[in-house]
Each structure stands twice: as C-alpha cells, then as structure tokens.
Design an enzyme around this catalytic site. Structure first.
Site, PDB file in Angstrom:
ATOM      1  N   CYS A  43      -9.650  -6.529   2.098  1.00  0.00           N
ATOM      2  CA  CYS A  43      -9.763  -5.097   2.372  1.00  0.00           C
ATOM      3  C   CYS A  43     -11.191  -4.598   2.206  1.00  0.00           C
ATOM      4  CB  CYS A  43      -8.866  -4.318   1.419  1.00  0.00           C
ATOM      5  SG  CYS A  43      -7.375  -5.185   1.018  1.00  0.00           S
ATOM      6  N   THR A  53       0.862  -1.196   0.000  1.00  0.00           N
ATOM      7  CA  THR A  53       0.000   0.000   0.000  1.00  0.00           C
ATOM      8  C   THR A  53       0.892   1.238   0.000  1.00  0.00           C
ATOM      9  OG1 THR A  53      -1.783  -1.171   1.121  1.00  0.00           O
ATOM     10  CG2 THR A  53      -1.799   1.229   1.302  1.00  0.00           C
TER      11      THR A  53
END
Ligand code: PLP
Length: 396
Positions: free
Chosen positions: A326, A72
């Site tokens: 997620c 990320t």
C-alpha cells in the site's frame, strides 16, 4: 524461475478453494436474496462457508461474523462505528492504537481526530510490539476503543492480544484486533483471545481478493458503515459476493488444516533463508524468530537501497517488497522500521520476504543465490558502503 516471496501483500488462491468458487460465476449466479431457485441454490454453499468461518475462528455463532469487501472496510467499520456509538454521543472520548498499525486503522483514527476523537498512538518497544504495561499506562475510563493488530505486516511480530484485551476490558473499553497477518499463520481463537472485534481478509490466506470479514462478539450493536438493504442481517448492506465468500470459507478451513505445516515446512524454509541472509556481513533481521509469524523476514541490508534490491530481484524473477504494498509507490523510507527505532539509513534498506505453504526448497535456494548476488552488486556500486575486505574475501 519465478519465486513469489511477497505473501504478506497477497497470496495465490488455493486451487481447491478456486474449484469451489467456479460454479458461482456462470451457473449458480443468482442473488442469494432473490426468492427464486437461482437465488436459493446459492444458500447451501453460503451456509457452509459461514460455518467454515465461525468454526475456523472458534466464534460462538455464525451471526458473529459479518462478511465485508476487505479488511480495510472491516477496520473502517469498527473505528467509525465506535465513533458514532460512543464518542459522537458524548459517552466516551478516546481511542488508543499503535504507531505500526496498517493505514486502514491509523488513517481512519487520524481522520476522526478532526471530529473530536482524543487519539493516543502508542509507540512500539524495541521488539516492535506494545506490552500490556505500556497499554495500562495510558488507559482510563474514557477510552472507547483500543485497536491493536495481532501481527505486524512488515515485521511479522506477534502482539500479546489476549493480555492487551484484558487490560482494555479492565477499564471498560472495547478491544479490536486487525488479525489480517495472523489468520492462517497462527491459531486464532476469538473466545480464548476474548476480543470484541477482529478483522481479517481472505486474500492473505490463499482466498480471493475483495472479500473479508469482521468478527463482532455476541453480535453486539455497532453502527453500520454501509447502509442499504437487509444483507447480513442489515448490518452490512451490499449484494453478497457468493464466489468470494465460498472461497474465503474454504481458504480458512485449508489454512487451519495446514497450520502445522506452516509451523514446520514454511518456518523451516523461512529460517533457512533468514540464516543465509545473516551470513552476509551487516545484515540484520527485525525480531526474534519465535516471536514472529512463521513466514516473515524483515531484513535490513546495510548499503543496499531497498528499491534497488527489488529491481535486481525482480529481474531474477523474485517478488519481494520493501514494505507494505500500500505504501510502496511513495518511495518513502519504511515507516515501520522508523517506528521501531531503526535509524534513517536502515529504514531505507528494508527488504521484506514473506513465504507461503506453496514455496519450495528449490525456490528458497534460488532466492538465497540471487539475493546474495544482488547485495554484492549493489554494495559494489554504492558510494556510501565501505567494501569490507573480509566481505571481499568471502568471494561474493
Ligand atoms: N491490515 C493489515 C495488517 C494488512 O496487512 C492489510 C493489507 O496489507 C490490511 C489491513 C488491508 O487488507 P485489505 O487488502 O483486505 O483491505
């Protein structure tokens, strides 16, 4: 029995990598930047790990790989770095990406639209990928960055990265690939692919969580995301996570060592599971087997709500997913299924099964038995699924 079939969400740390990490918690815990022995005694292991990383990806130089806290961060860094270096300066305007990228790319690009980025989000074709011709059709000299993933986290579909990077370069754009779901599953050679940036994350290939990296071709300049100390040559500040880096290096070395096994053993188990699922009426799987990473199945089971399926499987000790971890708390339909053009019902019935080299034949047999049972139970109580007589006769 406990069966873990959610390896695209995260993986078990390989015990060999874990063993190597252990001394760096309570014995050799010095800060590598310190001048005393406690600091310097971490250096050999760090050097080995960085060598394992650049050898593992065939980078030209260990300086081309900068360790981060996760993919990320790596993805945010590339997109925001290019924004500061090329777009905020007025040199270029555009970023191109795809509708099926991980939110770490998509949400970052969308955030930057507010600051003047002209964003193009390419839809994928019926196979769930973007072709070089699709990319060429939207390219011009104003594109600063093309960001396209190497393999999709939901479908496992592999994108033609070498050809896509070539198209981006023809127009003078830089090319980034999020290779999180590809590293460890298919051979990645950054020189052959000729990408400018590549993100990866240790916990997806049996390394520890909380450590990843960004490959930067020829250590080219890229504005930092994290400013501070002089760690990683001043490119990415923050005290180095020594055990994490040691674990990531070893995990990549092991993943490459087991690559043939991944394509024989893991692929065979995946195909066995997939073929068994396809025996059930009204089940489809996204993408051709050969065009996917060898561990992934994204199935759609008509009449069976993905969340209900997970509940039944969880009770049987089987971990699977309806989509990426997620997004799983939102209970929204699977966005990738929608992006590849599946209708709403199919998008709600997605089941992702992702294997690893630690899965056994017995586990797969157990999973087949319990998935079949769950389909039968859930279709039996479904108000929308018409119970087909031939299905009934199959005795399920
Ligand atoms: N990119 C892809 C394709 C992923 O699948 C994931 C995690 O699921 C990420 C990025 C984020 O990786 P990390 O957990 O290291 O931040």
């Amino acid at each position: 029995m406990r069966v873990y079939l959610d390896n695209n969400a995260t993986t078990m740390v390989d015990p060999e990598a874990f063993e190597l990490m252990k001394p760096f918690f309570c014995e050799k815990y010095g800060n590598p930047n310190s001048l005393h022995k406690f600091g310097s005694e971490t250096h050999p292991a760090l050097r080995t790990a960085l060598d394992q990383l650049y050898t593992g990806l065939n980078a030209k130089d260990s300086d081309d790989i900068v360790v981060t806290s996760c993919a990320t961060e790596s993805n945010n860094w590339v997109v925001k770095g290019i924004y500061f270096d090329k777009i905020a300066t007025g040199e270029k305007k555009r970023i191109i990406t795809t509708a099926v990228e991980h939110p770490a790319i998509l949400a970052t690009c969308k955030f930057l639209e507010k600051y003047g980025v002209d964003l193009t989000v390419l839809d994928v074709n019926g196979d769930g990928i973007v072709t070089p011709d699709q990319l060429r059709a939207v390219m011009d000299e104003n594109v600063a960055l093309v960001a396209i993933m190497s393999a999709n986290n939901e479908t496992g579909m592999i994108f033609p990265i070498k050809e896509l990077a070539k198209v981006a370069h023809e127009y003078g754009a830089l090319f980034h690939t999020d290779a999180v779901q590809a590293v460890g599953k298919i051979k990645i050679d950054v020189q052959d692919l000729d990408v400018d940036f590549l993100s990866f994350s240790a916990h997806k290939f049996h390394g520890p969580k909380g450590v990843g990296a960004l490959f930067i071709k020829n250590s080219m300049p890229l504005s930092s995301l994290l400013h501070g100390g002089e760690h990683m040559g001043g490119r990415r500040s923050g005290t180095l996570d020594v055990p994490g880096i040691v674990g990531m290096g070893k995990a990549l070395e092991l993943a490459n060592k087991f690559m043939d096994y991944e394509h024989s053993h893991v692929r065979r188990l995946r195909d066995k599971l997939e073929d068994a699922l396809l025996q059930i009426p009204d089940v489809s799987v996204v993408g051709k087997k050969d065009q996917r990473v060898p561990n992934t199945i994204l199935a759609s089971i008509k009449g069976v709500e993905g969340e209900a399926m997970l509940w039944d499987l969880n009770r049987a000790g089987i971990a699977a997913s309806t989509g990426s971890a997620c997004a799983s708390e939102t209970l929204e339909s699977n966005p990738i299924m929608e992006a590849i053009g599946a209708d709403k019902e199919l998008a709600h019935t997605a089941l992702r099964l992702s294997l690893s080299r630690f899965n056994t034949e017995e586990e797969i047999d157990y999973a087949i038995e319990h998935i079949t049972k769950a389909v039968n139970r859930l279709r039996g109580i479904s108000s929308t699924f018409a119970y087909a007589p031939e299905w009934h006769k199959s005795g399920l």
